[in-house]
Structures are given as structure tokens and as C-alpha cells.
Scaffold this active site. Structure first.
Site, short mmCIF file in Angstrom:
data_model
loop_
_atom_site.label_atom_id
_atom_site.label_comp_id
_atom_site.label_asym_id
_atom_site.label_seq_id
_atom_site.Cartn_x
_atom_site.Cartn_y
_atom_site.Cartn_z
N HIS A 243 34.10 28.45 38.07
CA HIS A 243 34.56 26.81 38.82
C HIS A 243 34.35 26.78 39.88
CE1 HIS A 243 38.26 29.32 39.37
NE2 HIS A 243 38.62 28.50 39.88
N PHE A 244 34.69 25.32 40.20
CA PHE A 244 34.06 25.28 41.88
C PHE A 244 35.27 23.95 42.25
CE2 PHE A 244 29.94 26.09 40.71
CZ PHE A 244 29.36 26.63 41.81
#
Length: 444
Positions: A243-244
Site C-alpha cells: 500500500h501507499f
């Protein structure tokens, strides 16, 4: 269509607790309305289909020729509008809008936030901090376990090359869509997560396509105050599911103000070194296309993680500028090399703190916040000058070996040159803090 944004107080959330929700609230599945196979069949979510525009130089010209309003304003409003909706529905763990924030006086303008509830209500880390690459473990928390109400929309490339929005689109599990979800423990307004191909259950590790996706979204949003961040394992990522993060902060980050020195030009991408900043790092910018920039920067990230070097990434300027920041704070903690004074702050310096947005846990630290204190903490994050040069050599070797770079050629030697005397951090009050007397251990 423009969504009207109204800022309202956050209601503390009851979602994402470890206990099961009342199964009677929903029919079928596990009762949590999650994204796993028990609940996802037949479910629908909004879908934003973005247009792949790679040529950064021609992007604005194309819009002018077609006499169209840039679609980026819609995505920007969509993120905020959906995020506000989740505020009103009470899906957050605490009220981030009530957190005090101030700009610390000084040359760089570090930003301090008092967030006394985040470390108490944030999900704890469930993996080793001395290994950057670890396999995905479905028994631990991952994003397929969140409620569907926390997902704002699916984010996929348009099939016909045009921007489209579908308010109620089926979830194509077999093709594993990328999604944008709220961060239930937000740092700032509009704090969201971009989760590439969520059902693939990738561990927290960079690959070229996922990195490209983050740049696409940054470019599509078109808001310079909407920045993306990435934390590797060992650099204060808390969930081992790719994830970012991204959020809005309507002021420059201190790291964006720091001067840089060009090291090399590779495949049209300029690679520079940060100067006069407490954390040593590289900056990537330029290239004829967004993909040129993405591939060079992601190759550098892949090199670090394959060599077990923790790092953080900041994506700024609508995807046109990328900061790569190898760090060793967790290792220093484990070796007892961080002062008790800094440990008592309970600050874990991840991408946002390293970029200059200091999230503080104690009133005392907030009231006494100063540029000197921020600098002292971040200096402990940085690799020594000697180790940083060694890491640069690994990165440049990896970049030079990639096929796309060989085809485009490389200007200047791919060896990190020693800084000229005048280019070393010049201010005497800072030099002692970043002299790098201690090495960062890379555990294998």
C-alpha cells in the site's frame, strides 16, 4: 461534476475492531461486510477509470487542443468528497480535525502536529522490523479484512483511453482491482491508502507496475498538496500488505525546500542528492514520460529492498518528483544507539516525519517543538555519509543494469561522487548532528 466539500468534526469509529460486528447487521458472509470471499461476491463499489497520459510535456497541451476541462479536478474532489462522507459516518478511530498543528519557526518550516491518540489506537506492527522483504501472511491483518464501507472507489486504467466514473461497478475479483480506502488512523485531512491489486495480497514491497500506479494517481489528482508516501518494512510500515499512503497538506514540506546536487542523468531522469537536510537521500525527476521516471525510481527502490535496506519514499509535485530515503532508525533502536530522550518521544520517523511533518504524541514535545529538535531526531534516521555512498553505488549499479537505461544511455559516471567541501551541510549548528559517526547495519 464538482463535489462540494464541507469540513465537519470526525466521529470516533467503531469499525475495524478485532471483535466481530453483530452478524445480524448484514445478511450473509461473516457479518463484517469485508473484502474476502465470504462477503465480496455480488458486491459493488465506485470505479474511477483513469486515462494513461505518459508524456509529461504534452499532457497540458493535449487538454488545450481538445478544449476540455482537465479531468483531474474531478478525482481530487472525489477523494475529498468520499473521505468527508466517511467522516460523517464515523469510520475513523479518532478526530484528526481536532489535532493541533503549527509551523515551527526556522529556515525549513517543519510542521508539528499534536496527535495524542494515534499511537494508542493505531494498529500495532505484527512482523519483524529487521527484514525488509517478508512473505504475506493472511492470518495477520491485511486490507481484505477491512469493511467495504472503508473503500472509497476502485482505481483502474480506462479500457478505451478516456476518463470514466462508474458510481456502482461490480468488483472483479479475478482481475484484482486496485482500490483507494480511508486510513482509519489518519495523520491529516484526506488521508487515504492506495492498495494495488488488493486481492493479489502482495507483501509490502515495491514493483514497477505498482509504483507506476501511484504516479498515475498523483498525476491524475493534479494537486501539488496531495502527496504520496511509502514505508518499507523496517522503515515503520505497520502492515505487510502492499500500500501507499496519501493526504493533503496545503503547505510545502521542508524536504521539498532542501537544495540538491545533481549526481547523474540516467535515461533522461535526473538523479540528485539532498543537501543541507538532516536525512541523506536521493531525488528523481525529469524523463520524457512518467514511465521513464517511474522505472528508474522503482528500480532504485527494488535494489534497496533486495539488499535489506529499509527506506521511505515521498512522491510530490503531482508525481514529477520522487524522494528516496534509506534509513536505519529501527536498527539503531535495536542496538541501543538512540538516546532515551528521543525514545521517550515515541515518534517513529516514517515518510511523513522524515519529510518534515512531525506527528508528536506528547503535549510536552509539541509545546517545546523547535527546528533544532526536529533536526536532532531526523539526524538519527540518516545513514552515515560513508554508508550512504555505499548504498548509492548499489543503486547506480542496479539502474545501469536495467534494460531500459542501457537503451537510453547514461550521462556521467555511475558512481556517487564525494561531495565538494562547500556542498557538505554548511550550517555549523547542523553539521554535528549529521556527521554520521554511527553506521547503519544492514541485517541479513
Amino acid at each position: 461534476m464538482m463535489l462540494r466539500i464541507k469540513r465537519v468534526p470526525t466521529v470516533v469509529s467503531n469499525y475495524q475492531k478485532d471483535e466481530a460486528e453483530d452478524a445480524g447487521r448484514r445478511s450473509g458472509g461473516c457479518g463484517k461486510n469485508c473484502l474476502r470471499s465470504c462477503c465480496v461476491p455480488g458486491a459493488k463499489l465506485p470505479l474511477y477509470a483513469f486515462k494513461k497520459v505518459n508524456n509529461m510535456e504534452l499532457e497540458e497541451d493535449v487538454l488545450k487542443i481538445e478544449n476540455k476541462e482537465p479531468p483531474v479536478a474531478f478525482l481530487d474532489s472525489l477523494v475529498l468528497g468520499e473521505w468527508e462522507d466517511r467522516m460523517q459516518r464515523g469510520l475513523f478511530r479518532y478526530d484528526v480535525t481536532a489535532c493541533e498543528t503549527k509551523v515551527i519557526p526556522g529556515e525549513y518550516g517543519f510542521i508539528a502536529q499534536l496527535n495524542e491518540g494515534r499511537h494508542l489506537k493505531k494498529r500495532p506492527t505484527e512482523f519483524r522490523v529487521d527484514t525488509v522483504l517478508q512473505p504475506f501472511d493472511g492470518n495477520k491483518f491485511n486490507f481484505t479484512k477491512v469493511g467495504q464501507e472503508e473503500v472509497l472507489f476502485q482505481f483502474e486504467a480506462s479500457e478505451d483511453g478516456e476518463v470514466q466514473f462508474f458510481p456502482n461497478a461490480p468488483i472483479d475479483v479475478e482481475n484484482s482491482p486496485s482500490v483507494v480506502a480511508i486510513n482509519v488512523s489518519p495523520i491529516e485531512y484526506g488521508h487515504v491508502l492506495l492498495i494495488p491489486r488488493i486481492f493479489e495480497c502482495f507483501p509490502q514491497r515495491i514493483d514497477q507496475e505498482s509504483f507506476m500506479l501511484a504516479l498515475y494517481m498523483a498525476a491524475e489528482a493534479g494537486n501539488p498538496y496531495f502527496r504520496f508516501g511509502y514505508n518499507s518494512l523496517g522503515a515503520f510500515a505497520t502492515i505487510n500488505h502492499l500500500h501507499f499512503q496519501a493526504y493533503y497538506l496545503a503547505m510545502p514540506f521542508p524536504i521539498e525546500k532542501a537544495p540538491t546536487k545533481k549526481l547523474t542523468l540516467t535515461g533522461g531522469v535526473v538523479v540528485s542528492e539532498l543537501l543541507k537536510y538532516p536525512v541523506r537521500g536521493l531525488v528523481f525527476e525529469g524523463g520524457k514520460t512518467l514511465r521513464d521516471l517511474s522505472e528508474i525510481a522503482s528500480d532504485a527502490c527494488i535494489c534497496l529492498q533486495e539488499n535489506n535496506i529499509p527506506y521511505n519514499v515521498l512522491i510530490s509535485d503531482c508525481g514529477k518528483r520522487i524522494f528516496l530515503l534509506p534509513q536505519c532508525y529501527a536498527e539503531k533502536q535495536a542496538l541501543g544507539e538512540v538516546s532515551p530522550e528521543l525514545l521517550d518521544t515515541q515518534v517513529n520517523p516514517a515518510v511523513w516525519e522524515i519529510s518534515g511533518h512531525m506527528v508528536l504524541k506528547r503535549r510536552k514535545d509539541y509545546d517545546e517543538a523547535s527546528e533544532e529538535n526536529a533536526w536532532r531526531l531526523l539526524a538519527e534516521v540518516s545513514l552515515s555519509e560513508e554508508r550512504f555512498c555505499e548504498v548509492n553505488a548499489l543503486i547506480f549499479e542496479a539502474i545501469a543494469g536495467s534494460e531500459n537505461v542501457i537503451g537510453n544511455g547514461t550521462e556521467t559516471l555511475l558512481k556517487a561522487p564525494p561531495l565538494e567541501k562547500d556542498d557538505v551541510i554548511a550550517e555549523s549548528s547542523h553539521r554535528g548532528m549529521v556527521s554520521g559517526a554511527q553506521e547503519c547495519l544492514v541485517l541479513e
